[in-house]
Each structure stands twice: as C-alpha cells, then as structure tokens.
Design a protein around this motif. Structure first.
Motif, PDB file in Angstrom:
ATOM      1  N   ILE A 112       0.855  -1.178   0.000  1.00  9.11           N
ATOM      2  CA  ILE A 112       0.000   0.000   0.000  1.00  9.11           C
ATOM      3  C   ILE A 112       0.896   1.234   0.000  1.00  9.11           C
ATOM      4  O   ILE A 112       1.636   1.462   0.967  1.00  9.11           O
ATOM      5  CB  ILE A 112      -0.916   0.036   1.237  1.00  9.11           C
ATOM      6  CG1 ILE A 112      -1.808  -1.195   1.293  1.00  9.11           C
ATOM      7  CG2 ILE A 112      -1.763   1.309   1.245  1.00  9.11           C
ATOM      8  CD1 ILE A 112      -2.561  -1.353   2.603  1.00  9.11           C
ATOM      9  N   PRO A 113       0.874   2.048  -1.055  1.00 11.42           N
ATOM     10  CA  PRO A 113       1.706   3.256  -1.072  1.00 11.42           C
ATOM     11  C   PRO A 113       1.116   4.354  -0.185  1.00 11.42           C
ATOM     12  O   PRO A 113      -0.050   4.729  -0.341  1.00 11.42           O
ATOM     13  CB  PRO A 113       1.707   3.672  -2.542  1.00 11.42           C
ATOM     14  CG  PRO A 113       0.461   3.086  -3.115  1.00 11.42           C
ATOM     15  CD  PRO A 113       0.154   1.858  -2.330  1.00 11.42           C
ATOM     16  N   VAL A 114       1.918   4.845   0.739  1.00 10.30           N
ATOM     17  CA  VAL A 114       1.505   5.931   1.632  1.00 10.30           C
ATOM     18  C   VAL A 114       2.483   7.083   1.413  1.00 10.30           C
ATOM     19  O   VAL A 114       3.657   6.999   1.779  1.00 10.30           O
ATOM     20  CB  VAL A 114       1.496   5.492   3.105  1.00 10.30           C
ATOM     21  CG1 VAL A 114       1.210   6.686   4.023  1.00 10.30           C
ATOM     22  CG2 VAL A 114       0.461   4.398   3.319  1.00 10.30           C
ATOM     23  N   MET A 115       1.989   8.148   0.813  1.00  7.83           N
ATOM     24  CA  MET A 115       2.821   9.299   0.470  1.00  7.83           C
ATOM     25  C   MET A 115       2.747  10.363   1.555  1.00  7.83           C
ATOM     26  O   MET A 115       1.663  10.743   2.003  1.00  7.83           O
ATOM     27  CB  MET A 115       2.352   9.893  -0.860  1.00  7.83           C
ATOM     28  CG  MET A 115       3.097  11.154  -1.283  1.00  7.83           C
ATOM     29  SD  MET A 115       2.201  12.038  -2.584  1.00  7.83           S
ATOM     30  CE  MET A 115       2.438  10.922  -3.961  1.00  7.83           C
TER      31      MET A 115
ATOM     32  N   GLY B  49      -4.155   2.914  -1.286  1.00 10.50           N
ATOM     33  CA  GLY B  49      -3.184   3.991  -1.227  1.00 10.50           C
ATOM     34  C   GLY B  49      -3.724   5.143  -0.423  1.00 10.50           C
ATOM     35  O   GLY B  49      -4.933   5.246  -0.183  1.00 10.50           O
ATOM     36  N   MET B  50      -2.813   6.023   0.019  1.00 10.49           N
ATOM     37  CA  MET B  50      -3.239   7.233   0.712  1.00 10.49           C
ATOM     38  C   MET B  50      -2.126   8.263   0.674  1.00 10.49           C
ATOM     39  O   MET B  50      -0.969   7.949   0.371  1.00 10.49           O
ATOM     40  CB  MET B  50      -3.666   6.950   2.154  1.00 10.49           C
ATOM     41  CG  MET B  50      -2.558   6.730   3.144  1.00 10.49           C
ATOM     42  SD  MET B  50      -3.133   6.979   4.852  1.00 10.49           S
ATOM     43  CE  MET B  50      -3.485   8.755   4.846  1.00 10.49           C
ATOM     44  N   ASP B  51      -2.483   9.495   0.980  1.00 16.31           N
ATOM     45  CA  ASP B  51      -1.481  10.543   1.128  1.00 16.31           C
ATOM     46  C   ASP B  51      -1.834  11.421   2.315  1.00 16.31           C
ATOM     47  O   ASP B  51      -3.007  11.567   2.676  1.00 16.31           O
ATOM     48  CB  ASP B  51      -1.345  11.385  -0.148  1.00 16.31           C
ATOM     49  CG  ASP B  51      -2.625  12.066  -0.580  1.00 16.31           C
ATOM     50  OD1 ASP B  51      -3.089  12.993   0.128  1.00 16.31           O
ATOM     51  OD2 ASP B  51      -3.185  11.700  -1.636  1.00 16.31           O
ATOM     52  N   MET B  52      -0.811  11.968   2.939  1.00 14.36           N
ATOM     53  CA  MET B  52      -0.943  12.962   3.999  1.00 14.36           C
ATOM     54  C   MET B  52      -0.142  14.169   3.537  1.00 14.36           C
ATOM     55  O   MET B  52       1.083  14.107   3.448  1.00 14.36           O
ATOM     56  CB  MET B  52      -0.404  12.430   5.327  1.00 14.36           C
ATOM     57  CG  MET B  52      -0.393  13.431   6.474  1.00 14.36           C
ATOM     58  SD  MET B  52      -2.038  13.993   6.990  1.00 14.36           S
ATOM     59  CE  MET B  52      -2.690  12.506   7.747  1.00 14.36           C
ATOM     60  N   VAL B  53      -0.846  15.266   3.216  1.00 14.05           N
ATOM     61  CA  VAL B  53      -0.187  16.384   2.535  1.00 14.05           C
ATOM     62  C   VAL B  53      -0.413  17.713   3.253  1.00 14.05           C
ATOM     63  O   VAL B  53      -1.235  17.818   4.164  1.00 14.05           O
ATOM     64  CB  VAL B  53      -0.675  16.493   1.072  1.00 14.05           C
ATOM     65  CG1 VAL B  53      -0.267  15.273   0.272  1.00 14.05           C
ATOM     66  CG2 VAL B  53      -2.197  16.687   1.012  1.00 14.05           C
TER      67      VAL B  53
END
Length: 311
Positions: free
Chosen positions: A123-126, A278-282
């Motif tokens: 799982i890609p976590v950016m 997937g998810m991102d924290m930006v």
C-alpha cells in the motif's frame, strides 16, 4: 526481486532532514515483509500563500520517531503488529530546477513508484509535500477503481490557477478525467469558489462540508460505512481539514474546521471490508520548531493504518 534502480530513486530515511524512518518501530520490518510502503515527497513548488510543505515529511518522521510511541492506545496494539510498515525514504528531487521541471519529473516518477509497489502488493503511503502530489499517485491507481475519501478545507478542483494547470489547487479537477465524480467524497470543505462548486455538483461528487460534519457527524459516518463496503478505497488527507488552531504551520489554514475526535470517528466508520489501495498525507508544515502538525499527522496516520481495511 526488485531492480536496484527502484531503491536508488529514494534518499533513505536516515539521510533525510528528519534522520529517522517513519515511527522508528523497535521491530525492524524488511521491504519484503511490509504491507505498507511509506515514502516522502518534500515538494513546495506551487504553493500560493504560506510556504513550508517541503518540510512535511521531516515533521511527520521526526515526531513519529521521537515524540510518539508506536502503541496505538485505542487499538491496544503496536502499529507494527497491526500493519507492517517499511519507509523507503524521500524521492530524490531535482536540484536547482523550476516548478515545471520538478513537476514533470514527479509526473514520471511517482506513477513508476506506485506501479512497482502495487505489483509487490504494498500500500503506497505518500508523505507530502503540497497537494499537487495526490494527482500523480491517484492517477496511477485509477485502474483499481478506488472510492476516494478526500479530507480537506478546500475542494482543490480549479481548472487552473494563476496560469498553472497543475498546482496545489487543481489536482481533483484533473483526476475527474480518470475517476468518476460519484467515486469521490469531500469532507470538511469550507472554502471554494463558484466554479469549483459547480464542477463538484455537476460531476456527482458527494460533499460533507464542515458544518454538516459538526451538525450531524453520524450521518457522515453512516454514509462512509455504506459507501465503502467491499470497495477499494483511497484516502487523501490534507492537514488543513483540521480546524485552524490545530494547524499552525500549514500554508492555507481555515477556521470552522474539524477536530481530531471527529476525524477519528470517520476513520473508524469506513467499512472493515474495504481495502485501502493507497493514501497521502499532505500540506503538513514545520516552522519555528512547532511540531503540532507533525504530531497530528502522525496520529492520524497511525489510526488509519491500524484499521482492518489497511491490513
């Protein structure tokens, strides 16, 4: 086996500005063993108000390693027991280049990273970085037909902004080309313009503005539970979804936002049969040694990654 060139794309966590990997768990997990692959993109190229998003990965890694224990109290378990995590480090950024060159590089590189991670069932976590980044990762995942849960103060659905087609205010407008509007929900919105609002409505995007979250939290939770059952999901989390006092370093803070307990209720409302792809924290910032945003981003990530849908 992965080609060595894949790992060469990254500056290992210990050599980033943070000097630590995400969470710095006492149990070392190899890339092969990991379910979640974290990577940072320290980008601050198109921000139009406050600066500082390039330090987001640093803030998250440092607080997660030095301030916050890996034991998730409300789950009564360590994060590494619930979700094995491997931190790849930060994508190596082109030096001394303009915004267009940097974005063109990320347009090529992030989909390559995401494709490789999904092939290896990670799982890609950016960790960002400005919100422009979500476009590149989500576009690469569009083929998995995710339901997108977007926490934000802003819609980020402008067709262009100040002459820029791709910038921190435009990613979700362009993602509508790849993911149908009915597969988006935007939560915590409290700042937009008429054109963005019309785009969201015409495209079938579901919106729960911040006032709706405050007035009827259980309605939002019920929607998430029903809509995510059995679905692939993607979570895009802009830290400014939280109310202004919680986010002193982000570039575009807004009043009337969400509080951590509301966000936690919604994270836990996502159906356990969902599958996080997937998810991102930006938009996390760091200024004047103020690590509140890094701590809040970390605790939000730990709560998401400890859920059944992330395992």
């Amino acid at each position: 086996m992965l080609d060595k060139g894949f790992f060469d794309l990254f500056l290992v966590p210990e050599k980033t500005r943070a000097g630590y990997s995400f969470a710095d768990t006492p149990v070392r997990i190899s890339f092969q063993e990991a379910k979640v692959a974290v990577y940072g993109v320290p980008l601050d190229a198109t921000t139009s108000f406050g600066k500082g998003t390039a330090r987001g990965p640093e803030a998250i890694r440092l607080t997660s390693a030095r301030q916050i224990e890996t034991f998730v109290l409300d789950e009564k378990a360590d994060i590494y027991e619930l979700s094995p995590i491997f931190d790849l480090g930060d994508i190596k950024m082109p030096k001394g280049r303009g915004a267009k060159t940097v974005l063109a590089y990320l347009d090529r590189t992030i989909p390559q990273v995401v494709s490789t991670l999904r092939e290896k069932d990670k799982i890609p976590v950016m960790l960002g970085g400005e919100h422009t980044l979500s476009y590149y990762q989500l576009r690469a995942l569009a083929g998995e037909k995710p339901f997108v849960i977007h926490f934000d103060a802003h819609r980020d659905m402008k067709a262009e902004y100040e002459g820029m087609k791709f910038c921190h205010t435009t990613p979700f407008y362009h993602l509508l080309e790849y993911i149908p509007g009915e597969d988006f929900v935007q939560i915590g919105i409290r700042q937009t313009d008429r054109e963005e609002n019309d785009t969201a409505i015409k495209s079938g995007v579901t919106t729960f503005d911040a006032w709706q979250v405050h007035d009827d939290l259980e309605k939002v939770a019920d929607f998430l539970a029903k809509k995510t059952a059995g679905r692939n999901i993607y979570i895009s989390f802009d830290i400014d979804a939280y109310d202004l006092p919680y986010v002193p370093c982000t570039g575009t803070p807004e009043p009337y936002g969400l509080d951590p307990f509301q966000v936690l209720r919604l994270i836990k409302a996502i159906h356990p049969s969902a599958k996080l792809v997937g998810m991102d924290m930006v938009e996390v910032g760091l200024k004047n040694d103020d690590y509140r945003e890094g701590a809040l981003a970390t605790q939000t990530l730990l709560r998401i990654l400890s859920r059944k849908y992330a395992r």
